[in-house]
Design a protein around this motif. Sequence first.
Motif, short mmCIF file in Angstrom:
data_model
loop_
_atom_site.label_atom_id
_atom_site.label_comp_id
_atom_site.label_asym_id
_atom_site.label_seq_id
_atom_site.Cartn_x
_atom_site.Cartn_y
_atom_site.Cartn_z
N ILE A 140 0.84 -1.21 0.00
CA ILE A 140 0.00 0.00 0.00
C ILE A 140 0.87 1.26 0.00
O ILE A 140 1.88 1.34 0.71
CB ILE A 140 -0.95 0.00 1.23
CG1 ILE A 140 -1.93 -1.18 1.15
CG2 ILE A 140 -1.71 1.32 1.37
CD1 ILE A 140 -2.91 -1.12 -0.02
N CYS A 141 0.49 2.24 -0.80
CA CYS A 141 1.21 3.52 -0.89
C CYS A 141 1.17 4.22 0.47
O CYS A 141 0.09 4.39 1.05
CB CYS A 141 0.54 4.38 -1.96
SG CYS A 141 1.08 6.09 -1.96
N VAL A 142 2.33 4.60 0.97
CA VAL A 142 2.38 5.22 2.31
C VAL A 142 1.97 6.70 2.27
O VAL A 142 1.76 7.31 3.32
CB VAL A 142 3.80 5.09 2.93
CG1 VAL A 142 4.11 3.65 3.28
CG2 VAL A 142 4.86 5.70 2.02
N LEU A 143 1.86 7.27 1.09
CA LEU A 143 1.50 8.69 0.99
C LEU A 143 -0.01 8.90 1.01
O LEU A 143 -0.50 9.82 1.66
CB LEU A 143 2.11 9.30 -0.27
CG LEU A 143 3.65 9.39 -0.28
CD1 LEU A 143 4.18 9.71 -1.66
CD2 LEU A 143 4.12 10.46 0.72
N CYS A 144 -0.76 8.04 0.31
CA CYS A 144 -2.22 8.19 0.30
C CYS A 144 -2.91 7.08 1.08
O CYS A 144 -4.08 7.21 1.44
CB CYS A 144 -2.75 8.23 -1.13
SG CYS A 144 -2.58 6.64 -1.99
N LYS A 145 -2.21 5.99 1.30
CA LYS A 145 -2.72 4.81 2.04
C LYS A 145 -4.01 4.28 1.42
O LYS A 145 -4.88 3.74 2.11
CB LYS A 145 -2.94 5.14 3.52
CG LYS A 145 -1.65 5.56 4.22
CD LYS A 145 -1.90 5.93 5.67
CE LYS A 145 -0.63 6.37 6.35
NZ LYS A 145 -0.04 7.60 5.82
N ASP A 152 3.88 4.31 -11.62
CA ASP A 152 2.82 5.12 -12.23
C ASP A 152 1.88 5.71 -11.18
O ASP A 152 1.33 6.80 -11.36
CB ASP A 152 2.01 4.28 -13.23
CG ASP A 152 2.87 3.87 -14.42
OD1 ASP A 152 4.10 4.07 -14.37
OD2 ASP A 152 2.31 3.35 -15.40
N HIS A 153 1.72 4.98 -10.07
CA HIS A 153 0.85 5.50 -9.00
C HIS A 153 1.52 6.70 -8.31
O HIS A 153 0.89 7.75 -8.14
CB HIS A 153 0.54 4.41 -7.96
CG HIS A 153 -0.16 4.96 -6.76
ND1 HIS A 153 -1.51 5.28 -6.77
CD2 HIS A 153 0.29 5.32 -5.53
CE1 HIS A 153 -1.85 5.80 -5.60
NE2 HIS A 153 -0.77 5.84 -4.83
N LEU A 154 2.80 6.53 -7.97
CA LEU A 154 3.50 7.62 -7.27
C LEU A 154 3.61 8.87 -8.14
O LEU A 154 3.53 9.99 -7.64
CB LEU A 154 4.91 7.16 -6.87
CG LEU A 154 5.05 6.29 -5.62
CD1 LEU A 154 6.50 5.89 -5.43
CD2 LEU A 154 4.55 7.03 -4.38
N GLU A 157 -0.53 9.44 -10.12
CA GLU A 157 -1.92 9.04 -9.92
C GLU A 157 -2.36 9.21 -8.46
O GLU A 157 -3.53 9.38 -8.17
CB GLU A 157 -2.11 7.56 -10.29
CG GLU A 157 -2.11 7.27 -11.78
CD GLU A 157 -1.96 5.78 -12.07
OE1 GLU A 157 -1.88 4.98 -11.11
OE2 GLU A 157 -1.91 5.44 -13.26
N CYS A 158 -1.40 9.12 -7.56
CA CYS A 158 -1.64 9.16 -6.11
C CYS A 158 -2.37 10.45 -5.71
O CYS A 158 -2.03 11.54 -6.19
CB CYS A 158 -0.30 9.06 -5.40
SG CYS A 158 -0.38 9.25 -3.63
N SER A 159 -3.35 10.33 -4.82
CA SER A 159 -4.13 11.53 -4.44
C SER A 159 -3.27 12.55 -3.68
O SER A 159 -3.61 13.73 -3.64
CB SER A 159 -5.34 11.12 -3.58
OG SER A 159 -4.89 10.44 -2.43
ZN ZN Z 1 -0.63 7.02 -3.10
#
Ligand code: ZN
Length: 266
Positions: A140-145, A152-154, A157-159
Amino acid sequence: MKNRKAATFLYLLGDRGIIDMGIRRAATVEEAVLRVRRRRWYCAAVLNDIEADLTALQGHIGNKMEDTNLWKHESGFKSNFSTFETWRMVRETRTQCDWVKDIWFSQATPKFSFIAWLAMLDTMPTMDRVSRWNQGVDTICVLCKNAHESRDHLFFECSFTSQVWEHLVKGILSNDYTKDWHEVVQLITDSSMEKKKLFCIRYAFQAAVNTLWRERNKIKHDDKPMLLHALKKMLDKGIRNKLSLVKAIRGKGMEEVLQFWFSTRL
Ligand SMILES: [Zn+2]
């Protein structure tokens, strides 16, 4: 050549090759050349090649020239040593990727370019890649969780990261604004774009990738990350400082680049 040990040229053959050719391990090149009286043929092709080379050298034996060291260059053997030529001889050559100049561009910040380069190649240790060799890790992305972490998410796309990216370039790109990785890559490699606009987008891209990756690593290592508004402010200030320097250098097509940046702030 007279005094150099022939075995140093033949070491790859091992004892078998040396015995087959009738050359003593301690023989000099001169001895090996003079040993050849009549052309012999061997089962191993490499021995025939060496025999041919030794035969070709026969005419050169007998003159009293001293031995000299020669270095192999692409254009042949020469007496001078060149690290550049040697590197060219030993490296594996591949075709140059067509976006190299879009990452290592003039006035870029090298540490930003390096991280951007890794991102372009998708070789950063993002959790989607880590999970391929270490199953069971939290992806799981630690920035948006709120989504699985990938390159590509980082980017972007990440909120969380998309808010930083939007803050930096939305005013420059307006309708062309995108947070899709592949579309962003198309923008930073579009050499038909106005020079100062392209510089601002490329530099903002690299600064954002570098900073957001560092923030992501901070959280991974239990360090306190920066707040979103502070992050935006810091990036904007860093880019303005860079543009001031670029302005001072007065690159062609870069006139008033700082004013351009200010005019695109929303
Ligand atoms: Zn994220």
